[in-house]
Motif scaffolding. Structure first.
Motif, PDB file in Angstrom:
ATOM      1  N   GLU A   7       0.842  -1.191   0.000  1.00  0.00           N
ATOM      2  CA  GLU A   7       0.000   0.000   0.000  1.00  0.00           C
ATOM      3  C   GLU A   7       0.885   1.251   0.000  1.00  0.00           C
ATOM      4  OE1 GLU A   7      -3.675   1.993   0.137  1.00  0.00           O
ATOM      5  OE2 GLU A   7      -3.421  -0.170   0.136  1.00  0.00           O
ATOM      6  N   GLY A   8       0.565   2.210  -0.863  1.00  0.00           N
ATOM      7  CA  GLY A   8       1.310   3.458  -0.923  1.00  0.00           C
ATOM      8  C   GLY A   8       2.476   3.451  -1.893  1.00  0.00           C
ATOM      9  N   LEU A   9       2.794   2.278  -2.433  1.00  0.00           N
ATOM     10  CA  LEU A   9       3.884   2.189  -3.399  1.00  0.00           C
ATOM     11  C   LEU A   9       3.315   2.125  -4.812  1.00  0.00           C
ATOM     12  CD1 LEU A   9       6.364  -0.360  -1.752  1.00  0.00           C
ATOM     13  CD2 LEU A   9       6.357   2.156  -1.608  1.00  0.00           C
ATOM     14  N   GLY A  10       4.117   2.577  -5.762  1.00  0.00           N
ATOM     15  CA  GLY A  10       3.755   2.515  -7.167  1.00  0.00           C
ATOM     16  C   GLY A  10       5.024   2.321  -7.974  1.00  0.00           C
ATOM     17  N   SER A  11       4.927   2.555  -9.260  1.00  0.00           N
ATOM     18  CA  SER A  11       6.117   2.449 -10.101  1.00  0.00           C
ATOM     19  C   SER A  11       6.050   3.496 -11.194  1.00  0.00           C
ATOM     20  CB  SER A  11       6.247   1.044 -10.700  1.00  0.00           C
ATOM     21  OG  SER A  11       5.218   0.798 -11.635  1.00  0.00           O
ATOM     22  N   VAL A  12       7.224   3.896 -11.632  1.00  0.00           N
ATOM     23  CA  VAL A  12       7.324   4.846 -12.739  1.00  0.00           C
ATOM     24  C   VAL A  12       8.263   4.274 -13.795  1.00  0.00           C
ATOM     25  CG1 VAL A  12       6.783   6.920 -11.412  1.00  0.00           C
ATOM     26  CG2 VAL A  12       9.147   6.147 -11.539  1.00  0.00           C
ATOM     27  N   GLY A  13       7.954   4.557 -15.033  1.00  0.00           N
ATOM     28  CA  GLY A  13       8.822   4.143 -16.120  1.00  0.00           C
ATOM     29  C   GLY A  13      10.059   5.014 -16.157  1.00  0.00           C
ATOM     30  N   THR A  14      11.219   4.383 -16.337  1.00  0.00           N
ATOM     31  CA  THR A  14      12.474   5.130 -16.366  1.00  0.00           C
ATOM     32  C   THR A  14      13.266   4.912 -17.652  1.00  0.00           C
ATOM     33  OG1 THR A  14      13.594   3.334 -15.177  1.00  0.00           O
ATOM     34  CG2 THR A  14      12.727   5.149 -13.859  1.00  0.00           C
ATOM     35  N   LYS A  15      12.957   3.857 -18.405  1.00  0.00           N
ATOM     36  CA  LYS A  15      13.694   3.605 -19.637  1.00  0.00           C
ATOM     37  C   LYS A  15      12.866   2.710 -20.554  1.00  0.00           C
ATOM     38  CE  LYS A  15      18.138   1.947 -21.366  1.00  0.00           C
ATOM     39  NZ  LYS A  15      19.437   1.344 -21.027  1.00  0.00           N
TER      40      LYS A  15
ATOM     41  N   ASN B  87       7.624   5.462  -3.612  1.00  0.00           N
ATOM     42  CA  ASN B  87       6.588   5.809  -2.642  1.00  0.00           C
ATOM     43  C   ASN B  87       5.758   6.903  -3.314  1.00  0.00           C
ATOM     44  OD1 ASN B  87       5.512   7.751  -0.572  1.00  0.00           O
ATOM     45  ND2 ASN B  87       6.138   6.074   0.777  1.00  0.00           N
ATOM     46  N   ASN B  88       4.489   6.651  -3.552  1.00  0.00           N
ATOM     47  CA  ASN B  88       3.650   7.576  -4.320  1.00  0.00           C
ATOM     48  C   ASN B  88       3.612   8.974  -3.713  1.00  0.00           C
ATOM     49  OD1 ASN B  88       2.932   5.613  -6.239  1.00  0.00           O
ATOM     50  ND2 ASN B  88       1.211   4.919  -4.997  1.00  0.00           N
ATOM     51  N   GLU B  89       3.423   9.062  -2.407  1.00  0.00           N
ATOM     52  CA  GLU B  89       3.297  10.359  -1.750  1.00  0.00           C
ATOM     53  C   GLU B  89       4.593  11.160  -1.847  1.00  0.00           C
ATOM     54  OE1 GLU B  89       2.371  12.194   2.675  1.00  0.00           O
ATOM     55  OE2 GLU B  89       1.623  10.186   2.197  1.00  0.00           O
ATOM     56  N   LYS B  90       5.714  10.524  -1.546  1.00  0.00           N
ATOM     57  CA  LYS B  90       7.006  11.216  -1.626  1.00  0.00           C
ATOM     58  C   LYS B  90       7.313  11.638  -3.059  1.00  0.00           C
ATOM     59  CE  LYS B  90       9.218   9.026   2.348  1.00  0.00           C
ATOM     60  NZ  LYS B  90      10.289   8.117   2.779  1.00  0.00           N
ATOM     61  N   PHE B  91       6.986  10.786  -4.007  1.00  0.00           N
ATOM     62  CA  PHE B  91       7.238  11.100  -5.414  1.00  0.00           C
ATOM     63  C   PHE B  91       6.443  12.332  -5.843  1.00  0.00           C
ATOM     64  CE2 PHE B  91       6.755  10.646 -10.003  1.00  0.00           C
ATOM     65  CZ  PHE B  91       8.040  10.323 -10.402  1.00  0.00           C
ATOM     66  N   MET B  92       5.171  12.378  -5.454  1.00  0.00           N
ATOM     67  CA  MET B  92       4.334  13.514  -5.835  1.00  0.00           C
ATOM     68  C   MET B  92       4.788  14.797  -5.137  1.00  0.00           C
ATOM     69  SD  MET B  92       2.500  12.600  -8.266  1.00  0.00           S
ATOM     70  CE  MET B  92       1.631  14.162  -8.398  1.00  0.00           C
ATOM     71  N   GLN B  93       5.259  14.673  -3.903  1.00  0.00           N
ATOM     72  CA  GLN B  93       5.786  15.857  -3.219  1.00  0.00           C
ATOM     73  C   GLN B  93       7.002  16.393  -3.965  1.00  0.00           C
ATOM     74  OE1 GLN B  93       6.465  14.435   0.772  1.00  0.00           O
ATOM     75  NE2 GLN B  93       4.363  14.846   1.413  1.00  0.00           N
ATOM     76  N   LYS B  94       7.862  15.511  -4.399  1.00  0.00           N
ATOM     77  CA  LYS B  94       9.045  15.917  -5.155  1.00  0.00           C
ATOM     78  C   LYS B  94       8.638  16.545  -6.487  1.00  0.00           C
ATOM     79  CE  LYS B  94      13.409  14.092  -6.925  1.00  0.00           C
ATOM     80  NZ  LYS B  94      14.253  12.902  -7.087  1.00  0.00           N
ATOM     81  N   ALA B  95       7.652  15.948  -7.134  1.00  0.00           N
ATOM     82  CA  ALA B  95       7.217  16.433  -8.436  1.00  0.00           C
ATOM     83  C   ALA B  95       6.603  17.832  -8.358  1.00  0.00           C
ATOM     84  CB  ALA B  95       6.209  15.470  -9.066  1.00  0.00           C
ATOM     85  N   THR B  96       5.932  18.128  -7.254  1.00  0.00           N
ATOM     86  CA  THR B  96       5.262  19.431  -7.109  1.00  0.00           C
ATOM     87  C   THR B  96       6.122  20.438  -6.359  1.00  0.00           C
ATOM     88  OG1 THR B  96       4.118  18.682  -5.098  1.00  0.00           O
ATOM     89  CG2 THR B  96       2.961  18.408  -7.213  1.00  0.00           C
ATOM     90  N   GLY B  97       7.334  20.029  -5.957  1.00  0.00           N
ATOM     91  CA  GLY B  97       8.235  20.959  -5.282  1.00  0.00           C
ATOM     92  C   GLY B  97       7.966  21.124  -3.812  1.00  0.00           C
ATOM     93  N   HIS B  98       7.152  20.268  -3.228  1.00  0.00           N
ATOM     94  CA  HIS B  98       6.858  20.336  -1.794  1.00  0.00           C
ATOM     95  C   HIS B  98       7.663  19.288  -1.043  1.00  0.00           C
ATOM     96  CE1 HIS B  98       3.224  22.050  -3.706  1.00  0.00           C
ATOM     97  NE2 HIS B  98       3.354  22.930  -2.737  1.00  0.00           N
TER      98      HIS B  98
END
Length: 127
Positions: free
Chosen positions: A54-62, A115-126
């Motif tokens: 719960e709370g984890l996801g994945s992003v494409g990197t290559k 971690n979805n929440e941390k990733f989105m915080q980084k993406a939005t600059g928060h």
């Protein structure tokens, strides 16, 4: 649990909306390379998401793929992805797309577990 060798499948029908002409990646009304890559990524993330905490996801990197044959409007393009490597949070997949006439594209795709929440915080600059 993520395991080497696990497989996932997805498919899409070629329509005017996913052609090279619609994506402006070409002038013809055939399945667009960006649409094929999107199908490959979709196949991979949907395969692994149920196995993540719960709370984890994945992003494409290559993405390293070849688009080898055209698919006309009305064709069904099928993708099969196989998880071939797990290195910490980095996952590597072999992806193969085909339609009624045979292989359309193939290659590898890498994803990174986040971690979805941390990733989105980084993406939005928060922070």
């Amino acid at each position: 649990m993520l395991e080497i060798g696990m497989k996932g499948n997805a498919e899409t029908v070629v329509t005017l909306d996913n052609t090279a002409k619609a994506f402006t990646s070409g002038a013809l009304e055939v399945f667009a390379t960006p649409a094929m890559i999107s199908l490959m990524e979709e196949t991979c993330w949907k395969m692994i998401q149920p196995e993540l905490e719960e709370g984890l996801g994945s992003v494409g990197t290559k993405v390293d793929v070849s688009h080898m044959a055209p698919s006309a409007i009305g064709s069904t393009v099928m993708c099969e992805a196989t998880l071939i490597s797990i290195d910490g949070r980095k996952l590597v997949f072999e992806v193969v797309c085909s339609d009624e006439n045979g292989m359309v594209g193939m290659g590898t795709h890498e994803r990174f577990i986040i971690n979805n929440e941390k990733f989105m915080q980084k993406a939005t600059g928060h922070k």
